[in-house]
Enzyme design. Structure first.
Site, PDB file in Angstrom:
ATOM      1  N   THR A  31      39.262  33.497  37.858  1.00 27.43           N
ATOM      2  CA  THR A  31      40.389  33.314  38.528  1.00 27.43           C
ATOM      3  C   THR A  31      39.925  31.889  38.569  1.00 27.43           C
ATOM      4  OG1 THR A  31      40.097  34.989  39.214  1.00 27.43           O
ATOM      5  CG2 THR A  31      41.800  33.393  40.206  1.00 27.43           C
ATOM      6  N   TYR A  46      47.977  37.756  36.453  1.00 32.05           N
ATOM      7  CA  TYR A  46      46.710  37.007  36.723  1.00 32.05           C
ATOM      8  C   TYR A  46      46.122  37.168  35.365  1.00 32.05           C
ATOM      9  CZ  TYR A  46      43.127  36.402  38.905  1.00 32.05           C
ATOM     10  OH  TYR A  46      41.773  36.933  40.115  1.00 32.05           O
ATOM     11  N   THR A 114      35.328  35.452  41.424  1.00 30.58           N
ATOM     12  CA  THR A 114      34.713  35.394  43.098  1.00 30.58           C
ATOM     13  C   THR A 114      33.988  37.113  43.149  1.00 30.58           C
ATOM     14  OG1 THR A 114      36.813  36.299  43.571  1.00 30.58           O
ATOM     15  CG2 THR A 114      36.131  33.995  43.532  1.00 30.58           C
ATOM     16  N   ASP A 115      34.302  37.886  42.019  1.00 28.87           N
ATOM     17  CA  ASP A 115      33.883  39.831  42.628  1.00 28.87           C
ATOM     18  C   ASP A 115      31.712  39.669  41.901  1.00 28.87           C
ATOM     19  OD1 ASP A 115      36.165  40.118  42.628  1.00 28.87           O
ATOM     20  OD2 ASP A 115      36.289  41.438  40.288  1.00 28.87           O
ATOM     21  N   LYS A 187      31.201  39.601  49.464  1.00 29.45           N
ATOM     22  CA  LYS A 187      32.992  39.367  49.566  1.00 29.45           C
ATOM     23  C   LYS A 187      33.448  40.398  50.211  1.00 29.45           C
ATOM     24  CE  LYS A 187      36.793  39.009  46.151  1.00 29.45           C
ATOM     25  NZ  LYS A 187      37.474  38.479  44.334  1.00 29.45           N
ATOM     26  N   GLU A 308      15.529  56.861  60.902  1.00 28.94           N
ATOM     27  CA  GLU A 308      16.151  58.929  60.892  1.00 28.94           C
ATOM     28  C   GLU A 308      15.117  59.587  59.824  1.00 28.94           C
ATOM     29  OE1 GLU A 308      19.351  61.562  61.229  1.00 28.94           O
ATOM     30  OE2 GLU A 308      20.374  59.683  62.064  1.00 28.94           O
TER      31      GLU A 308
HETATM   32  N1  GLU Z   1      37.852  39.528  38.529  1.00 28.19           N
HETATM   33  C1  GLU Z   1      37.531  38.351  38.233  1.00 28.19           C
HETATM   34  C2  GLU Z   1      36.267  37.611  38.662  1.00 28.19           C
HETATM   35  O1  GLU Z   1      36.029  37.971  39.276  1.00 28.19           O
HETATM   36  C3  GLU Z   1      38.873  37.480  39.013  1.00 28.19           C
HETATM   37  C4  GLU Z   1      38.264  37.480  40.212  1.00 28.19           C
HETATM   38  C5  GLU Z   1      38.145  35.966  41.433  1.00 28.19           C
HETATM   39  O2  GLU Z   1      37.703  35.343  40.652  1.00 28.19           O
HETATM   40  O3  GLU Z   1      38.705  35.333  42.012  1.00 28.19           O
HETATM   41  O4  GLU Z   1      36.071  36.730  37.649  1.00 28.19           O
END
Ligand code: GLU
Length: 352
Positions: A31, A46, A114-115, A187, A308
């Site tokens: 992103t 986007y 970020t994923d 995340k 357990e």
């Molecule tokens: N799904 C995309 C990725 O991980 C966008 C999520 C992001 O970067 O925040 O590259």
């Protein structure tokens, strides 16, 4: 003539003394490189990975950057991080390691989606052989959005990677002014800018007024103290993550085994608990030589031995502090290094 002979080395010495550290930026997409798919700056849709690093860098204040670092940059990949593969981690890690061997590279910033930033950062944490800072940055809002968070995260990443304080801290993610260790990050929210949280203990520190403030150091072994060596790695074995739920039966386990997996990380309920039929199927998998790690579907660990489940008897390893995705990386590296003894893999889960 004599003056020149004297003056030139002196000027050169001063040059080195006042030269800013060189921070090398490796761009991979995400992103932070996203562009809105409509002309509205407030719309939520986007496409990730559209904008190249040279354009992203234009959003940064040049004069302020120059106070901290000289920049070099390279587009190493251009993908949303959901499309990154273990092979991509290897490409990134080999490039980082090669760059950090150069005397004129003082730190690295990786721009990343970020994923799966937690996965790439954990992999780098275990294979990079340097004390120089490696910082991953991403963004929750695309570069074309109003109040995009990418430029601030990237700026903080550059300052952090150029700082003396960051040396020896391992691989870090900086987001929303927080500095997190790759050993303990997940995340937690798909849309908010304050999405990254430590899975267990706490953030490493903060960025404030262009300076890192470290609150703690990670006691998990990493980078120079890790036994894994990226120069010897050209592929990683398949390891699947399966997710537990009430009423689950053994069919997902059987499908994973049939696909040729070398390991299964099972995100169990509670303290990594498993329904009886799944437990039986996993134990049979373990008896066939497929490595089974009991992890948990909750954000935080620990997933303990001697709860357990009788791990020794069933042939299981537990993830302790690690999220299923981090435990998977440790298991992949262990198997790649021909470590197959359950007790030895258990030790790795505890020390990394
Ligand atoms: N799904 C995309 C990725 O991980 C966008 C999520 C992001 O970067 O925040 O590259």
């Amino acid at each position: 003539m004599k003056v020149r002979k004297f003056l030139l080395p002196l000027l050169f010495g001063f040059g080195i003394l006042f030269a800013k550290p060189t921070v090398y930026i490796l761009a991979t997409g995400g992103t932070i490189a996203g562009a809105g798919s409509s002309t509205e700056k407030t719309a939520s849709s986007y496409e990730a990975g559209k904008v190249l690093i040279q354009t992203i860098l234009q959003a940064l204040p040049k004069q302020e950057i120059a106070k901290y670092a000289k920049l070099k940059s390279e587009q190493v990949l251009q993908k949303g991080s959901q499309d990154l593969t273990p092979q991509d981690w290897i490409i990134i890690a080999k490039r980082v390691n090669d760059l950090l061997k150069q005397r004129d590279v003082d730190g690295i910033v990786i721009t990343h989606g970020t994923d799966t930033i937690e996965e790439t950062s954990m992999f780098l944490q275990l294979v990079i052989k340097s004390d120089k800072p490696v910082v991953l940055v991403g963004a929750m809002r695309p570069s074309t959005a109003i109040s995009a968070d990418g430029p601030k995260n990237l700026f903080d990443g550059i300052v952090l990677a150029s700082s003396k304080e960051a040396r020896g801290q391992g691989v870090m993610v900086v987001a929303n002014s927080n500095i997190l260790s790759a050993s303990d990050i997940t995340k937690t929210n798909p849309v908010h800018v304050d999405t990254f949280k430590p899975a267990n203990i706490g953030i490493l520190g903060y960025m404030w007024n262009n300076k890192p403030y470290f609150l703690r150091i990670s006691s998990q072994l990493h980078t120079t103290k890790s036994q894994f060596d990226i120069s010897k790695i050209s592929s990683l074995p398949r390891v699947d993550i399966l997710y537990g739920y009430a009423g689950m039966d053994e069919r997902a386990i059987e499908a994973s085994i049939a696909s040729g997996t070398k390991g299964i990380v099972f995100a169990g309920v509670g303290n990594g608990n498993i329904s009886s039929s799944v437990e039986k199927a996993l134990s049979q998998a373990s008896a066939k030589g497929i490595k089974v790690v009991r992890a948990g579907r909750m954000i935080s660990g620990p997933i303990t031995q001697w709860g357990e489940v009788n791990d020794e008897q069933l042939g299981f390893i537990t993830s302790w502090w690690h999220t299923p995705q981090a435990a998977r990386i440790i298991l992949m590296l262990a198997l790649q290094s021909k470590i197959t003894d359950n007790a030895k893999i258990q030790e790795l889960m505890l020390k990394y």
